[in-house]
Scaffold this active site. Structure first.
Site, short mmCIF file in Angstrom:
data_model
loop_
_atom_site.label_atom_id
_atom_site.label_comp_id
_atom_site.label_asym_id
_atom_site.label_seq_id
_atom_site.Cartn_x
_atom_site.Cartn_y
_atom_site.Cartn_z
N HIS A 61 0.86 -1.19 0.00
CA HIS A 61 0.00 0.00 0.00
C HIS A 61 0.90 1.24 0.00
CE1 HIS A 61 -2.87 2.98 1.39
NE2 HIS A 61 -3.86 2.12 1.27
N ARG A 99 -5.98 10.45 -0.17
CA ARG A 99 -5.61 10.82 -1.55
C ARG A 99 -6.85 10.97 -2.41
NH1 ARG A 99 -2.71 6.34 -3.39
NH2 ARG A 99 -2.88 5.36 -1.36
O1 MEZ Z 1 -9.00 -1.79 0.16
C1 MEZ Z 1 -8.11 -1.27 0.81
O2 MEZ Z 1 -7.03 -1.81 0.99
C2 MEZ Z 1 -8.32 0.09 1.38
C3 MEZ Z 1 -9.60 0.73 1.07
C4 MEZ Z 1 -7.36 0.67 2.08
C5 MEZ Z 1 -7.30 2.10 2.44
O3 MEZ Z 1 -6.43 2.78 1.93
O4 MEZ Z 1 -8.10 2.57 3.23
#
Ligand code: MEZ
Length: 542
Positions: A328, A348
């Site tokens: 992420h 974002r």
């Molecule tokens: O689906 C995900 O991983 C998600 C929505 C994460 C996030 O950034 O909140």
């Protein structure tokens, strides 16, 4: 601000260094506000990912030595886990402590969904989980659940966005089922009492997520997963579904002819093993972040150690796309106590910009996650990152920009959990940007399943993050919550419909004997015992 006021003792010096660097973000904000950055065209995006994405670091991978995926490449951490030996001795007394129709292993969103749907169809269900009910990645999901319910949207559009995000490697059948069943899942959750955000007319509010062409995210502020789990947990307890907490699955059982018939657990209170006989087993054990692949910090729950992959693999189930993981883009880098914690993509989505150490934007923040993460890694590797006093690199996420663009109080209103998370460390994200770097977030692949969640092993179902194929090589934001709801439901429903006319099978560990024999032929089991159940931070530090 003095050391005392900050209340951080020895950390104050580091904090002040970070603060000095934050200045550039404030100074460049006005110029950046007017800037639009295009998304990467396909060929450039592929070049970028191949050069910087951790999935393409060859030295991090090796072939698996034995088992259903022998010869396939995966990260070293997972290869070791799959080649690890079971803690179960071949002569364990398999007399069951419990006999049920459907055994659900895992107490997160997928497990609760599977248990509730199996129970609703009349099956006798037991849900066993290694921590407490609800302790899972689901509860930590922040940014929302994708469901095509907006007028201008459709399941077809959702299908196409997901396919594009997944580099066209998604299983079409699984994906079709997921996008089509999204609206009915949302209705089910609303009926149970989930408080999704609504607009001023009282209609469901949908937000736009990275890689999506339409607003499609149903949210509960920035604690969507927590709210879902609140309701699912309540429902499991209300229905009085049989529950075993602090019970960790350490091996599956089979009838000796390739059908799954139960599982062996370790009772974490007294360390003893016990057995559950079941006509069908649903693995909902979640992801793998706590393996800290390639040394990455993780946004994952403490229990996310890939247990389901190991259990299913030893029983002979094939794994898919286990060479691809999601990092992420925005994991916290500072303060140290939050290292790897998720800073939701929602920020974002509402205009938060990524800014390098020179005060420049460098990527369209709503490009797909693999693109954004690769760009951040590039900035850091090419000397445009920001280094903390303890040596962690990152770039800025300009959080105060949200209040500038949408009015004071926006962050506090839309992201209360995030504001609070930082406030605990005396950091105010409404005033100052935060340092972020990619964090290990999701296993894109997992156990191969069909549209009913059944693995290649008869009567062994897998739901949620432990399963593979649906997301291709890069899961789209917000699809994990929908995935676990849909395939929790389908596996629970299918398992329950099957068991009514079925006797219990024999309980054997024959597959383990075979697995151990195969391992011997290829040089023997690895040194570790698996599933590992919990991360061993002591071992890492020493
Ligand atoms: O689906 C995900 O991983 C998600 C929505 C994460 C996030 O950034 O909140």
């Amino acid at each position: 601000m003095g050391e005392k006021e900050r209340g951080l003792g020895g950390a104050a010096l580091k904090l002040m260094q970070v603060e000095a660097l934050q200045d550039l973000v404030h100074k460049t904000r006005e110029a950046r506000r007017k800037q639009t950055l295009p998304k990467y065209p396909p060929h450039e995006r592929d070049t970028l990912i191949r050069k910087y994405h951790p999935d393409f670091r060859e030295s991090a991978y090796r072939p698996i030595k034995f088992g259903p995926n022998a010869g396939d490449l995966t990260v070293r951490e997972l290869a070791c886990l799959l080649e690890g030996d079971s803690p179960v001795p071949a002569n364990l007394d398999l007399t069951p402590a419990h006999s049920v129709d459907v055994l659900v292993i895992g107490g997160g969103g997928a497990g609760c969904s599977a248990a509730l749907h199996a129970y609703a169809r009349g099956a006798q269900v037991l849900l066993a989980t290694k921590l407490r009910l609800g302790d899972s990645n689901t509860v930590m999901a922040q940014g929302g659940m994708q469901v095509a319910i907006a007028d201008e949207d459709s399941p077809v559009q959702h299908f196409l966005d997901t396919l594009k995000g997944g580099h066209m490697k998604n299983d079409h059948q699984l994906l079709k089922v997921m996008v089509e069943e999204g609206p009915s899942i949302a209705r089910w959750l609303l009926g149970l009492g989930v408080l999704f955000d609504r607009d001023s007319d009282g209609n469901l509010h949908v937000k736009k997520g990275g890689g999506s062409s339409k607003p499609r995210l149903l949210t509960c502020s920035d604690y969507t997963g927590l709210e879902l789990m609140r309701v699912l947990k309540d429902e499991v307890l209300n229905q009085k579904i049989q529950l075993l907490e602090f019970s960790a699955a350490v091996e599956l059982l089979s009838d000796g002819n390739g059908t799954c018939t139960g599982a062996v657990f370790r009772d974490l209170d007294n360390n003893r093993m016990f057995t559950v006989a079941a006509k069908a087993v649903i693995l909902a054990t979640g992801g793998i972040g706590r393996l800290h692949i390639q040394g990455f910090p993780t946004s994952n729950h403490y229990g996310a150690t890939g247990d389901g992959l190991t259990l299913a693999y030893r029983l002979g189930a094939k794994l898919l796309q286990i060479d691809t993981f999601q990092y992420h883009p925005t994991g916290a880098v500072y303060p140290e106590q939050l290292l790897g914690a998720l800073v939701t993509e929602g920020i974002r989505s509402e205009g938060g910009q990524l800014v390098n150490g020179k005060g420049e934007r460098f990527v369209n923040e709503l490009d797909t996650r693999d693109v954004v993460s690769s760009s951040i890694i590039r900035e850091c590797e090419e000397g445009r990152g920001v280094r903390t006093a303890t040596g962690h690199l990152g770039v800025w996420l300009d959080t105060p920009l949200l209040d500038v663009e949408h009015g004071a109080g926006t962050l506090e209103k839309h992201f209360p959990a995030m504001v609070r998370q930082y406030k605990r460390y005396k950091l105010d994200i409404t005033k100052d940007p935060v340092l972020i770097y990619p964090t290990l977030h999701y296993q894109n692949g997992g156990v191969q399943i069909d549209v009913n969640g059944e693995s290649g092993i008869k009567n062994l179902f897998v739901a949620g993050e432990a399963s593979g194929g649906l997301h291709g090589r890069n899961r789209l934001m917000g699809n994990s919550l929908l995935d676990l709801m849909v395939f929790g439901k389908r596996s629970g429903t299918e398992a329950a419909s099957r068991v009514s006319s079925m006797p219990h099978g024999r309980l054997t560990l024959d597959h383990l004997t075979r697995f151990r024999a195969e391992a011997k032929k290829t040089g023997g089991m690895g040194a570790i015992t698996s599933p590992m159940l919990f991360p061993d931070y002591t071992r890492r530090e020493t």
